[in-house]
Motif scaffolding. Structure first.
Motif, PDB file in Angstrom:
ATOM      1  N   LEU A 268     -19.226 -20.644  25.746  1.00 20.00           N
ATOM      2  CA  LEU A 268     -20.453 -21.389  26.035  1.00 20.00           C
ATOM      3  C   LEU A 268     -20.372 -21.869  27.471  1.00 20.00           C
ATOM      4  O   LEU A 268     -19.422 -22.551  27.845  1.00 20.00           O
ATOM      5  CB  LEU A 268     -20.587 -22.578  25.078  1.00 20.00           C
ATOM      6  CG  LEU A 268     -21.967 -23.237  25.044  1.00 20.00           C
ATOM      7  CD1 LEU A 268     -22.942 -22.379  24.249  1.00 20.00           C
ATOM      8  CD2 LEU A 268     -21.901 -24.620  24.412  1.00 20.00           C
ATOM      9  N   ASP A 269     -21.340 -21.492  28.293  1.00 26.60           N
ATOM     10  CA  ASP A 269     -21.262 -21.838  29.717  1.00 26.60           C
ATOM     11  C   ASP A 269     -22.397 -22.760  30.172  1.00 26.60           C
ATOM     12  O   ASP A 269     -22.504 -23.045  31.353  1.00 26.60           O
ATOM     13  CB  ASP A 269     -21.246 -20.569  30.579  1.00 26.60           C
ATOM     14  CG  ASP A 269     -22.498 -19.734  30.418  1.00 26.60           C
ATOM     15  OD1 ASP A 269     -23.305 -20.032  29.520  1.00 26.60           O
ATOM     16  OD2 ASP A 269     -22.667 -18.774  31.185  1.00 26.60           O
ATOM     17  N   GLN A 270     -23.222 -23.240  29.227  1.00 25.84           N
ATOM     18  CA  GLN A 270     -24.272 -24.181  29.610  1.00 25.84           C
ATOM     19  C   GLN A 270     -24.581 -25.097  28.429  1.00 25.84           C
ATOM     20  O   GLN A 270     -24.608 -24.663  27.287  1.00 25.84           O
ATOM     21  CB  GLN A 270     -25.534 -23.444  30.063  1.00 25.84           C
ATOM     22  CG  GLN A 270     -26.602 -24.373  30.641  1.00 25.84           C
ATOM     23  CD  GLN A 270     -27.619 -23.625  31.492  1.00 25.84           C
ATOM     24  OE1 GLN A 270     -27.260 -22.760  32.283  1.00 25.84           O
ATOM     25  NE2 GLN A 270     -28.893 -23.945  31.334  1.00 25.84           N
TER      26      GLN A 270
ATOM     27  N   ARG B  45     -23.164 -26.970  33.564  1.00 26.42           N
ATOM     28  CA  ARG B  45     -23.167 -25.516  33.776  1.00 26.42           C
ATOM     29  C   ARG B  45     -21.796 -25.098  34.279  1.00 26.42           C
ATOM     30  O   ARG B  45     -21.319 -25.590  35.304  1.00 26.42           O
ATOM     31  CB  ARG B  45     -24.246 -25.138  34.789  1.00 26.42           C
ATOM     32  CG  ARG B  45     -24.394 -23.639  35.009  1.00 26.42           C
ATOM     33  CD  ARG B  45     -25.481 -23.352  36.032  1.00 26.42           C
ATOM     34  NE  ARG B  45     -26.783 -23.790  35.563  1.00 26.42           N
ATOM     35  CZ  ARG B  45     -27.792 -24.095  36.361  1.00 26.42           C
ATOM     36  NH1 ARG B  45     -27.621 -24.043  37.682  1.00 26.42           N
ATOM     37  NH2 ARG B  45     -28.945 -24.469  35.878  1.00 26.42           N
ATOM     38  N   LEU B  46     -21.161 -24.209  33.548  1.00 30.64           N
ATOM     39  CA  LEU B  46     -19.811 -23.765  33.901  1.00 30.64           C
ATOM     40  C   LEU B  46     -19.868 -22.500  34.754  1.00 30.64           C
ATOM     41  O   LEU B  46     -20.548 -21.531  34.403  1.00 30.64           O
ATOM     42  CB  LEU B  46     -18.996 -23.494  32.630  1.00 30.64           C
ATOM     43  CG  LEU B  46     -17.595 -22.920  32.821  1.00 30.64           C
ATOM     44  CD1 LEU B  46     -16.708 -23.887  33.596  1.00 30.64           C
ATOM     45  CD2 LEU B  46     -16.955 -22.593  31.489  1.00 30.64           C
ATOM     46  N   LYS B  47     -19.180 -22.551  35.886  1.00 31.78           N
ATOM     47  CA  LYS B  47     -18.995 -21.358  36.709  1.00 31.78           C
ATOM     48  C   LYS B  47     -17.495 -21.135  36.808  1.00 31.78           C
ATOM     49  O   LYS B  47     -16.780 -21.921  37.430  1.00 31.78           O
ATOM     50  CB  LYS B  47     -19.591 -21.561  38.105  1.00 31.78           C
ATOM     51  CG  LYS B  47     -21.107 -21.703  38.104  1.00 31.78           C
ATOM     52  CD  LYS B  47     -21.641 -21.877  39.512  1.00 31.78           C
ATOM     53  CE  LYS B  47     -23.153 -22.022  39.519  1.00 31.78           C
ATOM     54  NZ  LYS B  47     -23.673 -22.214  40.900  1.00 31.78           N
ATOM     55  N   LEU B  48     -17.030 -20.087  36.153  1.00 30.65           N
ATOM     56  CA  LEU B  48     -15.587 -19.839  36.104  1.00 30.65           C
ATOM     57  C   LEU B  48     -14.992 -19.776  37.505  1.00 30.65           C
ATOM     58  O   LEU B  48     -15.592 -19.222  38.425  1.00 30.65           O
ATOM     59  CB  LEU B  48     -15.296 -18.527  35.369  1.00 30.65           C
ATOM     60  CG  LEU B  48     -15.670 -18.484  33.882  1.00 30.65           C
ATOM     61  CD1 LEU B  48     -15.423 -17.098  33.331  1.00 30.65           C
ATOM     62  CD2 LEU B  48     -14.896 -19.516  33.098  1.00 30.65           C
ATOM     63  N   ILE B  49     -13.818 -20.361  37.650  1.00 30.90           N
ATOM     64  CA  ILE B  49     -13.137 -20.321  38.944  1.00 30.90           C
ATOM     65  C   ILE B  49     -12.142 -19.163  38.915  1.00 30.90           C
ATOM     66  O   ILE B  49     -11.125 -19.207  38.223  1.00 30.90           O
ATOM     67  CB  ILE B  49     -12.425 -21.652  39.226  1.00 30.90           C
ATOM     68  CG1 ILE B  49     -13.467 -22.753  39.401  1.00 30.90           C
ATOM     69  CG2 ILE B  49     -11.549 -21.553  40.452  1.00 30.90           C
ATOM     70  CD1 ILE B  49     -12.908 -24.098  39.748  1.00 30.90           C
TER      71      ILE B  49
END
Length: 344
Positions: free
Chosen positions: A4-6, A155-159
């Motif tokens: 889940l990224d949002q 909101r997830l933005k993978l590093i």
């Protein structure tokens, strides 16, 4: 575990406690005077970047977070206690935005980073506070201030240091499984990968993080297929590895399709360094390989690498090229901001 990224959440800090109206009532003290204590401050709402998380799945099942109200004041000049805080734990790479989805409140990029999202209300004054030379026995006290409430979007933005892009079935998951310990699902049909995958590459006595982004297709920027929503996860990457399937009809056209979607997405992705590789070389005969290489070279205007994740051909050369670009990007970047608390 579902990726889940949002997530959309509602937060509310605690109200301040009310002040007390109280007077001393003790034997032999005729005019005791006021002794009402102040109320305690309401609890705050914080966001904290922690290790061990790589998804926002916790916010799938709980969206409302409320800090506690401060304790009310009491007689004998006893002040109320501070309300308990609420701490939202998020993975590194999480952006916290206003409800409009555009205004960034905080960008959680470092483990240990802590941001105040909503401040608790101040406690009210007890009647002892209002004592003056002319008003020796005030009978008033303040209620506590209301806490703050707001709706936020996480909101997830993978590093990751490098991002894998390409059409479905270009061999991205196989490459990720070959060079890392990740175990993505691999099958011979499009859209096997439905969620981004991460793996740590260990090569040449160094490490870097590689992200596998689900396949883009023509029209992804308009929402066709899985769309381009997962492209946000390569916004932080320092370099893109573009895999083009060698067994496709035209490697040059396959490359152009993905580049068009990246350019349509924007956000600076089309300006990132790109390494192009023709995959599945072990499945091609010599003449076909030459023809596909020629088409791909013409489309990308550089000499592409030739790799085969199954046989290992060209894999180390690609990893070396990725490391070179990553090292160069790290050297050019400014020092990271110091960790710690931040108040908007």
């Amino acid at each position: 575990m579902k990726f889940l990224d949002q997530a959309k959440i509602y937060i509310r800090s605690g109200n301040g406690g009310a002040g007390a109206v109280s007077f001393r009532r003790e034997k032999f003290i005729e005019f005791g005077g006021p002794d009402g204590g102040d109320g305690g401050r309401g609890g705050d709402v914080w966001a904290e970047c922690v290790e061990g998380l790589n998804t926002l799945i916790d916010y799938r099942y709980q969206q409302h977070f409320k800090a506690k109200t401060g304790g009310h004041g009491m007689g004998q000049n006893r002040a109320g206690g501070k309300g308990a805080d609420v701490v939202l734990k998020v993975p590194a790479g999480t952006e916290i935005l206003e409800e409009d989805g555009e205004t960034v409140i905080a960008d959680m990029t470092h483990v240990g980073q802590k941001v105040l999202l909503a401040k608790g209300g101040n406690g009210g004054f007890g009647n002892a506070y209002f004592t003056t030379s002319t008003n020796r026995a005030p009978r008033r006290a303040n209620p506590g201030l209301e806490g703050q409430e707001r709706t936020l979007i996480l909101r997830l933005k993978l590093i990751a240091d490098a991002g894998l892009v390409g059409l479905p079935n270009a061999g991205k998951s196989t490459f990720l499984a070959t060079v890392t310990s990740a175990k993505p699902k691999i099958a011979d049909y499009p859209f096997t990968t439905l969620h981004p995958g991460l793996g740590v590459v260990r090569a040449y006595a160094r490490e870097f993080v590689l992200a596998d982004i689900p396949g883009l297709i023509e029209g992804a920027s308009e929402g066709i297929g899985l769309g381009d929503r997962f492209l946000s996860h390569v916004e932080r990457c320092r370099v893109l590895l573009h895999l083009v399937e060698g067994t496709s009809e035209d490697a040059g056209e396959a490359y152009k399709t993905v580049r068009h979607e990246i350019e349509a997405y924007g956000h600076g992705l089309d300006e990132k360094p790109e390494i192009v590789a023709l995959s599945k070389a072990d499945a091609l005969d010599e003449d076909t390989l030459k023809e596909q290489l020629k088409k791909l070279k013409k489309a990308c205007k550089r000499t592409p690498y030739v790799i085969s994740s199954a046989s290992g051909q060209g894999v180390q050369e690609v990893l070396q090229a990725l490391l070179t670009v990553i090292d160069q990007a790290k050297a050019e970047e400014e020092p990271a901001e110091p960790q710690g608390e931040w108040h908007p």
